[in-house]
Design a protein around this motif. Structure first.
Motif, mmCIF file in Angstrom:
data_model
loop_
_atom_site.group_PDB
_atom_site.id
_atom_site.type_symbol
_atom_site.label_atom_id
_atom_site.label_comp_id
_atom_site.label_asym_id
_atom_site.label_seq_id
_atom_site.Cartn_x
_atom_site.Cartn_y
_atom_site.Cartn_z
ATOM 1 N N LEU A 279 -2.297 1.506 -0.359
ATOM 2 C CA LEU A 279 -2.230 0.475 -0.121
ATOM 3 C C LEU A 279 -1.445 -0.211 -1.411
ATOM 4 O O LEU A 279 0.227 -0.475 -1.522
ATOM 5 N N ILE A 280 -2.075 0.542 -2.655
ATOM 6 C CA ILE A 280 -1.318 0.206 -3.567
ATOM 7 C C ILE A 280 0.139 0.840 -3.979
ATOM 8 O O ILE A 280 0.764 0.282 -4.418
ATOM 9 N N LEU B 121 2.153 -0.651 -1.865
ATOM 10 C CA LEU B 121 2.880 -2.449 -2.192
ATOM 11 C C LEU B 121 3.705 -1.978 -3.271
ATOM 12 O O LEU B 121 4.414 -3.508 -3.723
ATOM 13 N N MET B 122 3.947 -1.492 -3.914
ATOM 14 C CA MET B 122 4.742 -0.833 -5.239
ATOM 15 C C MET B 122 6.300 -0.833 -4.932
ATOM 16 O O MET B 122 6.706 -1.307 -5.516
ATOM 17 N N PHE C 193 -7.097 2.672 0.050
ATOM 18 C CA PHE C 193 -6.773 1.310 -1.593
ATOM 19 C C PHE C 193 -5.428 2.650 -2.007
ATOM 20 O O PHE C 193 -4.712 1.689 -2.498
ATOM 21 N N VAL C 194 -5.618 3.835 -2.570
ATOM 22 C CA VAL C 194 -4.257 4.012 -2.551
ATOM 23 C C VAL C 194 -3.114 4.059 -2.354
ATOM 24 O O VAL C 194 -1.581 3.937 -2.559
ATOM 25 N N THR D 228 -6.923 -4.815 4.647
ATOM 26 C CA THR D 228 -6.205 -3.737 3.363
ATOM 27 C C THR D 228 -5.019 -3.301 4.956
ATOM 28 O O THR D 228 -3.811 -3.209 4.655
ATOM 29 N N PRO E 13 6.976 -4.863 -1.651
ATOM 30 C CA PRO E 13 5.757 -5.818 -2.325
ATOM 31 C C PRO E 13 5.327 -6.993 -0.889
ATOM 32 O O PRO E 13 4.579 -7.152 -0.903
#
Lengths: 253, 307, 405
Positions: free
Chosen positions: B287-288, B291-292, B284-285, B235, B295
């Protein structure tokens, strides 16, 4: 020149500090074969990408068939009637030639998930029509005997033809060909010339990027020359050929 | 303030470890586009080998400090050999296979390594020997230990060394060329097999070092420890922009900090609704969300549509 | 008739059954009824393989159908546990086919698929158990579960689908973990999921007055719970196969494959790639949700443990190992990977005692070791999966080097 199909107005695009397009304005008439030439890196493909929505121009814009072309999504350009091929052929390699052309029908057909699952009469009829149209197009570009071969197993010339058939499947008003003759031998180029000429006679306007000057001058009604992202001249081939600036651009003054 | 500083220190330590492991993922990915799922297990084996070697040497009467060094060296050697064999046996035959094939192989190797480790070291938690004396420092209300300082320092030095290797040596240049374009590099005379093997071996050595650090820090080890650690490190690599060395380092540190601060403050932030057992979610949050908006990760190259 | 398919088909089943027999004999030395069961199963598999090799013809289809109907009864002679294993094999085939839409057709690498399975399972558990005191009927919960999972799919997909392949993989993986962590912890301050203990006493599937748990007498024959579920699952799985097949050969399916092959070209021919990817995600999620619902009802119990990352990886492995994008291959992968660990579970320990007279290695870890080894070996020697589509098979023969973008 008859009615204007595509009007580009001061289209500009830069990548970092490099100005790939400097306020390019040109007009393509309905029914023309319009050539776009220039040395490598002159911005021809960038112009294509702006036109077909893959890039968003940094300035200027396009008017297509009387209405502005919103440069936000490539799929809308296709729906509006602009189809293209790619300089380095981009087929759906692991799908058959027939399937490639069938995908090309996407914007002119409607069936959705539920239609596909339920297989109702309308969906089946549409599917049959898609298939028939695709077969017809393979005949049109003369590769019907390769219909069930995977696209990647076709010869180079046939791949070019398949890409054109796929583009034609969306019933475009403007067909943009990005160096279709690249890598072809003399016979193949001759065949391609006939094909392009035929497509125009059947009513589709063509925008042609090409390095093969002989092909462009012989085929096109009008030619525009790009150099360093700027439009040098836009005129009939006879005039363009004699223009001093064009000769310099090509010979590298 | 002291909680804040405390969590920053904890985050830095954890982040250094993530960074070292993340480098192993990012090097392999950058060169051959493969997510080496088995890398976390390599780290785990590094930790467990150290435990065995140190235990054996101490039993033989070798002084602890010397045994510790020997353990570290043994772990590095074993992991390098393991990384090399992984590439040679499992991945090299699959260079031209469809994209997901090596991924499944990596998953298979991960399962194999985990269960081999279980057969060798057993199911139970193992105690990691105390290699460093317990020394506590206090600074502005926050406590930290010699172990923490050493982890951060050693990581920083190692990463500096890696950057030197990649940007100052011939092998490093070959690696960078290969990650730009494998085919072209090969045409220019770069020995692709050697470069890829080097990426695996170096990544595994860093992993072994990280494994020893994890053991020293938490004083405990287990055959399943590689899984979550690997996941977090991966991650971190993606967060920084996978394939990018500096990105992996910064991504690792950032992830460590975010986790530590998140765990320290989540209760206050949500009015007690979410407790610190949600710590694992942060990675993870974040990361998301990152990436939003970016990207290709924070430091990744932008790969646009090329027509 | 595709002749090429029949040979690998029969070989695979033959090898599977050989392993089955060897391991079973290890387990039940001198147990004659058991050996008889195995003999029957072997014959059934051979018949199934035969049926598959001419499945285009009616006779082939009938043969396959006959084998599928008889299978749970033959397995039952070895114990209901084996019928349950069959049930799970079908459930996994269901799941794998759902994932196949996302990974195989649209080419989106989803490592968090189990999240949707979990959402479906918990939806069922919450709507049909004493936990909230709700007991809604089957035909309400199943679509609700699918719908909720679908919403989660859209929720995850809409911000992330513009990501490139491997970035999408890690984001979906992270999403799977997030869902699991929430299931683990949403027991306080308001108890929604009951935390790690999970939810128990979940209602079984019941259509009208017909319950799928417990035994029923039909035509003088006792039909056990697992056997009834077998037929329910079989019907659902056949539906999913049909849906998969129809989608694959439709305008939408072609658009998905086009996106998988070349996204830029797909855009250029007018495909709205964002919406279509979202659609693939949503479809896959719905199937996952449905499978989760049936799972919850069948088990009568759900807990976060059933929905770990390993499970996602396992389902992906089924798709890839079987033959991505090829429906029979995906089913084969699912059946093999769900049965193999069970066979190993029952076989590895006793076989060791028989061969060496004592237990040398912990059977559980040996079982997983063999499983990992199987994954590696299959990928090494059949990189496109055990049973790839004929086109992909050709592709590998010709050899293709993938160029990184």
């Amino acid at each position: 020149m008859s009615e204007i199909l595509l009007q580009a107005t001061a289209v500009a695009k830069h990548f970092g500090g490099i100005k790939a397009l400097r306020d390019v304005s040109l007009a393509i008439g309905r029914g023309e074969i319009y050539g776009l030439i220039g040395p490598n890196g002159a911005g021809k493909t960038t112009f294509f990408n702006c036109l077909t929505g893959l890039y968003v121009p940094d300035g200027g814009g396009f008017t297509f068939a009387g209405a502005p072309l919103l440069a936000d999504a490539p799929h809308r350009a296709a729906a509006r009637g602009i189809a293209r091929t790619f300089q380095n052929i981009r087929l759906f390699a692991n799908m058959t030639a027939l399937e490639n052309v069938m995908v090309g029908r996407h914007v002119r057909t409607r069936a959705g998930v539920f239609g596909a699952i339920l297989q109702n009469a309308a969906t089946r009829a549409e599917e049959a029509a898609i298939r028939q149209k695709a077969i017809d197009l393979l005949h049109y570009v003369r590769i019907e005997d390769r219909a069930d071969d995977l696209a990647k197993n076709l010869s180079y010339g046939d791949q070019r033809r398949l890409e054109i058939a796929r583009a034609l499947a969306s019933e475009p008003q403007l067909l943009c060909l990005d160096e279709p003759a690249a890598g072809m031998n003399a016979t193949e180029t001759e065949g391609l010339r006939d094909l392009i000429d035929g497509i125009r006679r059947d009513g589709t306007t063509i925008l042609l990027i090409e390095h093969d000057v002989k092909l462009v001058m012989g085929l096109c009604d009008r030619v525009a020359v790009l150099d360093y992202g700027a439009l040098v001249i836009e005129d009939v081939p006879a005039v363009v050929q004699k223009d001093q600036r064009v000769i310099e651009a090509y010979l590298g003054a | 303030m002291d909680i804040f500083l405390q969590q920053i220190i904890n985050g830095l330590v954890q982040g250094s470890i993530y960074a070292l492991v993340a480098l192993g993922y990012t090097m392999v990915y950058g060169i051959m586009g493969l997510i080496n799922f088995a890398h976390g297990e390599v780290v785990m084996i590094g930790t467990l080998v150290t435990i065995s070697v140190v235990g054996l040497l101490v039993k033989l009467g070798v002084p602890l400090a010397l045994a510790g060094v020997a353990g570290l060296l043994a772990a590095v050697a074993v992991c390098m050999a393991l990384g090399w064999s992984l590439e040679r046996i499992a991945y090299r035959p699959l260079r031209n296979a469809p994209r997901l094939t090596p991924l499944i192989t990596a998953i298979g190797m991960s399962i194999i390594l985990q269960n081999l480790a279980m057969m060798i070291w057993g199911r139970n938690y193992l105690t990691f020997p105390k290699l460093l004396p317990q020394v506590d420092f206090e600074f502005a209300g926050a406590n930290f230990t010699a172990v923490q300082v050493i982890i951060v320092l050693v990581s920083a030095l190692t990463m500096g060394g890696l950057l030197l290797l990649v940007y100052r040596t011939k092998l490093g240049m070959a690696m960078r060329a290969t990650s730009q374009n494998l085919q072209v590099a090969s045409l220019m005379g770069v020995n692709i097999n050697r470069v890829i093997a080097a990426a695996f071996v170096i990544g595994s050595a860093l992993g072994a070092l990280a494994g020893v650090m994890v053991g020293t820090y938490y004083e405990i080890a287990h055959y399943q420890m590689g899984f979550m650690l690997g996941l977090k490190a991966f991650t971190a690599a993606v967060l920084g922009g996978i394939g990018n060395l500096a990105g992996a380092m910064l991504g690792g540190i950032l992830l460590g900090l975010i986790e530590a601060l998140g765990a320290g403050y989540i209760g206050d932030l949500t009015g007690g609704f979410l407790g610190s057992h949600y710590q694992d979610i942060f990675a993870f949050v974040v990361l998301i969300v990152v990436l939003m908006f970016k990207p290709s990760g924070l430091f990744g190259e932008k790969t646009g549509d090329r027509a | 008739m595709k002749k090429a398919l029949s040979a690998p088909n029969l070989i695979i089943f033959g090898v599977l059954m050989f392993a089955f027999v060897v391991l079973q004999l290890g387990l039940f030395p001198g147990n004659y009824p058991m050996k008889l069961t195995i003999l029957y199963l072997l014959a059934l598999c051979a018949l199934f393989g035969l049926g598959m090799s001419f499945r285009q013809h009616l006779a082939g289809k009938l043969l396959i159908a006959a084998v599928l109907v008889v299978l749970p009864f033959v397995s039952a002679t070895a114990g209901q546990a084996w019928v349950r294993i069959l049930d799970f094999a079908i459930l996994y085939a269901f799941l794998a086919l759902g994932l196949n839409i996302v990974v195989g057709l649209a080419g989106l690498l989803d490592l968090g698929y189990v999240a949707f399975y979990a959402v479906g399972a918990y939806t069922w558990a919450l709507l049909a158990s004493p936990h909230f005191g709700l007991h809604l009927p089957f035909w309400v919960i199943l679509p609700t579960g699918a719908l909720v999972a679908c919403c989660f799919g859209v929720l995850l997909g809409s911000p992330t689908l513009k990501l490139r392949g491997d970035y999408l993989a890690i984001v979906t993986l992270g999403f799977g973990e997030i869902v699991r962590i929430f299931m683990n912890n949403l027991n306080a301050p308001i108890n929604i999921t009951n935390g790690p203990q999970g939810i128990t006493l979940i209602d079984p599937v019941a259509i009208g007055g017909f319950k799928f748990s417990g035994a029923t007498q039909i035509f003088g024959y006792t039909l056990s719970g697992p056997q009834k579920y077998y037929f329910l699952l079989l019907v659902l799985a056949i539906l999913v196969v049909i849906i998969n097949q129809r989608l694959q050969n439709s305008r939408i399916g072609r658009a998905w494959q086009a996106i998988r092959e070349d996204e830029v070209a797909a855009k250029a021919v007018g495909i709205n790639t964002r919406n279509l990817k979202l659609l693939a995600f949503a479809m896959g999620a719905s199937f996952g949700g449905m499978a989760g619902g049936v799972f919850a009802a069948m088990q009568g119990f759900v807990s976060p443990e059933s929905f770990s990352l390993n499970e996602s990886i396992m389902i992906l492995a089924m798709v890839v190992l079987g033959g991505m994008g090829h429906i029979p291959g995906v089913i084969l992968g699912a059946v093999l990977l769900s049965i193999l660990p069970e066979v190993l579970r029952y076989g590895v320990g006793p076989l060791q005692t028989q061969l060496f007279g004592k237990m040398l290695v912990d059977p559980e870890s040996l079982r997983l070791l063999v499983f990992g080894l199987a994954l590696v070996l299959v990928m090494r020697f059949k990189p496109a999966g055990l049973w790839p589509s004929p086109e992909r098979q050709r592709e590998l023969v010709e050899g293709r080097t993938e160029v990184k973008p």
